[in-house]
Design a protein around this motif. Sequence first.
Motif, mmCIF file in Angstrom:
data_model
loop_
_atom_site.group_PDB
_atom_site.id
_atom_site.type_symbol
_atom_site.label_atom_id
_atom_site.label_comp_id
_atom_site.label_asym_id
_atom_site.label_seq_id
_atom_site.Cartn_x
_atom_site.Cartn_y
_atom_site.Cartn_z
ATOM 1 N N PRO A 37 -2.214 -11.881 5.330
ATOM 2 C CA PRO A 37 -1.447 -12.354 6.489
ATOM 3 C C PRO A 37 0.035 -11.967 6.459
ATOM 4 C CG PRO A 37 -2.767 -14.121 5.533
ATOM 5 C CD PRO A 37 -2.895 -12.957 4.610
ATOM 6 N N ASN A 38 0.608 -11.785 5.255
ATOM 7 C CA ASN A 38 2.058 -11.509 5.203
ATOM 8 C C ASN A 38 2.404 -10.032 5.158
ATOM 9 O OD1 ASN A 38 2.354 -14.246 4.955
ATOM 10 N ND2 ASN A 38 2.404 -14.180 2.709
ATOM 11 N N LEU A 39 1.408 -9.174 5.273
ATOM 12 C CA LEU A 39 1.668 -7.759 5.002
ATOM 13 C C LEU A 39 2.736 -7.158 5.929
ATOM 14 C CD1 LEU A 39 0.809 -5.395 3.178
ATOM 15 C CD2 LEU A 39 -0.871 -4.780 4.920
ATOM 16 N N ALA A 40 2.604 -7.365 7.240
ATOM 17 C CA ALA A 40 3.566 -6.758 8.175
ATOM 18 C C ALA A 40 4.967 -7.305 7.903
ATOM 19 C CB ALA A 40 3.152 -7.038 9.618
ATOM 20 N N GLU A 41 5.018 -8.612 7.647
ATOM 21 C CA GLU A 41 6.311 -9.261 7.366
ATOM 22 C C GLU A 41 6.969 -8.624 6.134
ATOM 23 O OE1 GLU A 41 9.003 -11.349 8.605
ATOM 24 O OE2 GLU A 41 7.227 -12.286 9.469
ATOM 25 N N GLU A 42 6.195 -8.477 5.072
ATOM 26 C CA GLU A 42 6.783 -8.014 3.809
ATOM 27 C C GLU A 42 7.087 -6.520 3.828
ATOM 28 O OE1 GLU A 42 5.665 -11.653 0.994
ATOM 29 O OE2 GLU A 42 4.398 -9.901 0.662
ATOM 30 N N HIS A 49 2.222 5.477 1.273
ATOM 31 C CA HIS A 49 0.863 5.320 1.804
ATOM 32 C C HIS A 49 0.240 4.050 1.205
ATOM 33 C CE1 HIS A 49 -0.712 6.876 -2.012
ATOM 34 N NE2 HIS A 49 0.227 7.811 -1.954
ATOM 35 N N THR A 50 -0.977 3.729 1.612
ATOM 36 C CA THR A 50 -1.552 2.454 1.169
ATOM 37 C C THR A 50 -1.993 2.483 -0.308
ATOM 38 O OG1 THR A 50 -3.591 3.173 2.263
ATOM 39 C CG2 THR A 50 -2.252 1.548 3.424
ATOM 40 N N GLY A 51 -1.949 3.667 -0.929
ATOM 41 C CA GLY A 51 -2.168 3.734 -2.378
ATOM 42 C C GLY A 51 -0.902 3.450 -3.164
ATOM 43 N N SER A 52 0.232 3.334 -2.470
ATOM 44 C CA SER A 52 1.503 3.020 -3.139
ATOM 45 C C SER A 52 1.901 1.566 -2.908
ATOM 46 C CB SER A 52 2.638 3.910 -2.596
ATOM 47 O OG SER A 52 2.405 5.250 -2.885
ATOM 48 N N ILE A 53 0.949 0.763 -2.456
ATOM 49 C CA ILE A 53 1.256 -0.650 -2.177
ATOM 50 C C ILE A 53 0.198 -1.508 -2.883
ATOM 51 C CG2 ILE A 53 1.482 -2.399 -0.354
ATOM 52 C CD1 ILE A 53 2.119 0.052 1.563
ATOM 53 N N PHE A 54 0.676 -2.453 -3.658
ATOM 54 C CA PHE A 54 -0.199 -3.405 -4.328
ATOM 55 C C PHE A 54 -0.144 -4.723 -3.551
ATOM 56 C CE2 PHE A 54 -0.328 -1.655 -8.870
ATOM 57 C CZ PHE A 54 -1.710 -1.753 -8.979
ATOM 58 N N VAL A 55 -1.291 -5.373 -3.412
ATOM 59 C CA VAL A 55 -1.299 -6.639 -2.669
ATOM 60 C C VAL A 55 -2.125 -7.699 -3.383
ATOM 61 C CG1 VAL A 55 -0.939 -5.905 -0.265
ATOM 62 C CG2 VAL A 55 -3.204 -5.650 -1.290
ATOM 63 N N LYS A 56 -1.730 -8.937 -3.201
ATOM 64 C CA LYS A 56 -2.652 -10.061 -3.393
ATOM 65 C C LYS A 56 -2.319 -11.034 -2.269
ATOM 66 C CE LYS A 56 -0.201 -12.675 -6.901
ATOM 67 N NZ LYS A 56 -0.294 -13.483 -8.063
ATOM 68 N N GLU A 57 -3.092 -12.068 -2.147
ATOM 69 C CA GLU A 57 -2.972 -12.957 -0.988
ATOM 70 C C GLU A 57 -1.532 -13.210 -0.561
ATOM 71 O OE1 GLU A 57 -5.199 -16.313 1.245
ATOM 72 O OE2 GLU A 57 -6.015 -14.783 -0.048
ATOM 73 N N LEU A 89 0.777 -5.269 -12.761
ATOM 74 C CA LEU A 89 0.399 -5.936 -11.503
ATOM 75 C C LEU A 89 -1.118 -5.994 -11.359
ATOM 76 C CD1 LEU A 89 3.038 -4.181 -9.203
ATOM 77 C CD2 LEU A 89 3.110 -6.541 -10.026
ATOM 78 N N SER A 90 -1.794 -6.129 -12.495
ATOM 79 C CA SER A 90 -3.276 -6.097 -12.441
ATOM 80 C C SER A 90 -3.879 -7.263 -11.668
ATOM 81 C CB SER A 90 -3.867 -6.088 -13.845
ATOM 82 O OG SER A 90 -3.458 -4.929 -14.494
ATOM 83 N N ASP A 91 -3.081 -8.290 -11.396
ATOM 84 C CA ASP A 91 -3.615 -9.370 -10.547
ATOM 85 C C ASP A 91 -3.536 -9.000 -9.066
ATOM 86 O OD1 ASP A 91 -0.832 -9.409 -10.615
ATOM 87 O OD2 ASP A 91 -0.700 -11.589 -10.397
ATOM 88 N N HIS A 92 -2.946 -7.827 -8.767
ATOM 89 C CA HIS A 92 -2.903 -7.321 -7.394
ATOM 90 C C HIS A 92 -3.979 -6.223 -7.245
ATOM 91 C CE1 HIS A 92 1.037 -9.167 -7.659
ATOM 92 N NE2 HIS A 92 1.338 -8.867 -6.399
ATOM 93 N N THR A 93 -4.254 -5.837 -6.001
ATOM 94 C CA THR A 93 -5.194 -4.737 -5.722
ATOM 95 C C THR A 93 -4.438 -3.682 -4.934
ATOM 96 O OG1 THR A 93 -6.868 -6.437 -5.380
ATOM 97 C CG2 THR A 93 -7.463 -4.222 -4.675
#
Length: 406
Positions: free
Chosen positions: A132-137, A235-243, A115-119
Amino acid sequence: MASFDSYFLMNPDDVKLYVREKIAGFANAGKLSCKEIGDGNLNYVFRVLDEETGSSIIVKQAGETARISDDFKLSTNRIRIESNILKLQGELAPGLVPKVFLYDDTMNCCVMEDLSDHTILRTALLEQRIFPNLAEELSTFMVNTLLLTTDVVLEHKEKKELVKDYINPELCEISEDLVYTEPFNDCNNRNELFPANKEWIEKTIYGDDRLRLEAAKLKFAFMTNAQALVHGDLHTGSIFVKEDSTKVIDPEFAFYGPIGYDVGNVVANLIFAWANYTFTGSSNKEYINWLESTMTETVDLFSKKFLASWQENVTDIMAKEKGFEKWYLDGVLADTAGIAGLELTRRIVGLAKVKDITSISDEKSRVQAERVCLETAKAFILERDSYKNGQDFLDTLKKVYNRLKE
Ligand code: SR1
Ligand code: MG
């Protein structure tokens, strides 16, 4: 040449050979490169790249002690738990976890989607990036993986089989110690207090009888309430995100426990991001408005989707009694508040810290940030039955901030 028929801790060269031997798509690759990229507290994470095609893959291996400290002797079985639950969560919450390609119970590793394209969300929040989709997902992930693994939904014997499969005594013990015990008494002498806050914490946390009693009640609920198959370290270190994508990773602490354990961890870690923003003198209105609404919406969307999914999926005849779903959700929200309070406390008082707080370089600002988080934590723990929606959480945080500032 290394053989992979008995366990050893691999280095990057071993991992390249491993991937050629075990993963068909990499068997005939030209040049492979491999780097250890793990920054978690427990495991080794290698990224292998086929330099010609650009394909990449992750190999995650468990050692016999934690990376953070040899004090923690751990069964390598945690990789089995992680591989299995990722597959299950992938079915319950499609697209919201990485794909697992292989689990190897000899080398105690698993091979999964890169998932290196995520942060990592914690890093992205410190950079004040908006998703924008974080709460939804996140709310979808939690409702699907949690409500659908309870015994209000599952056939009861099937649920009990899952309780057995996911028994996770060693990683639970870490949480029992680090989350539910040491922050309140430093009984293992390994808490790390920020020196300028030492006396204040000793008085306000260790010295509060009522707080310690409520933490004790929450500890035994964590150990005995086999409510749902929780992620156990959300926690937020266990979640990967991209736009446009959210992926929940690292479920090695998974076990049957209180639903509020996951929701509370999310709330607390969004508060850490809020504290970092607030106490580093930032002024990015768009970001802070988004972060605050993500905090409230995550809780509110969770409740809304939980009740909708309840109508659709609950099978137990007694759980269908009118009013039972509200009683059940109220309990989950009370646990969410209590556990958010525990997570806020342990990351400041205990040994496993978060960058959101430790990276605040100005001493006075860090003192203030810690005190706001800890006073908020106390309100969450002591008054946990009064938290009914997302705004209740944010109101407490703002009230404490306004009381303590200057
Ligand atoms: C010894 S492990 C310390 C912490 O890291 C993990 O991510 C869990 O949060 C654990 O409590
Ligand atoms: Mg982890």
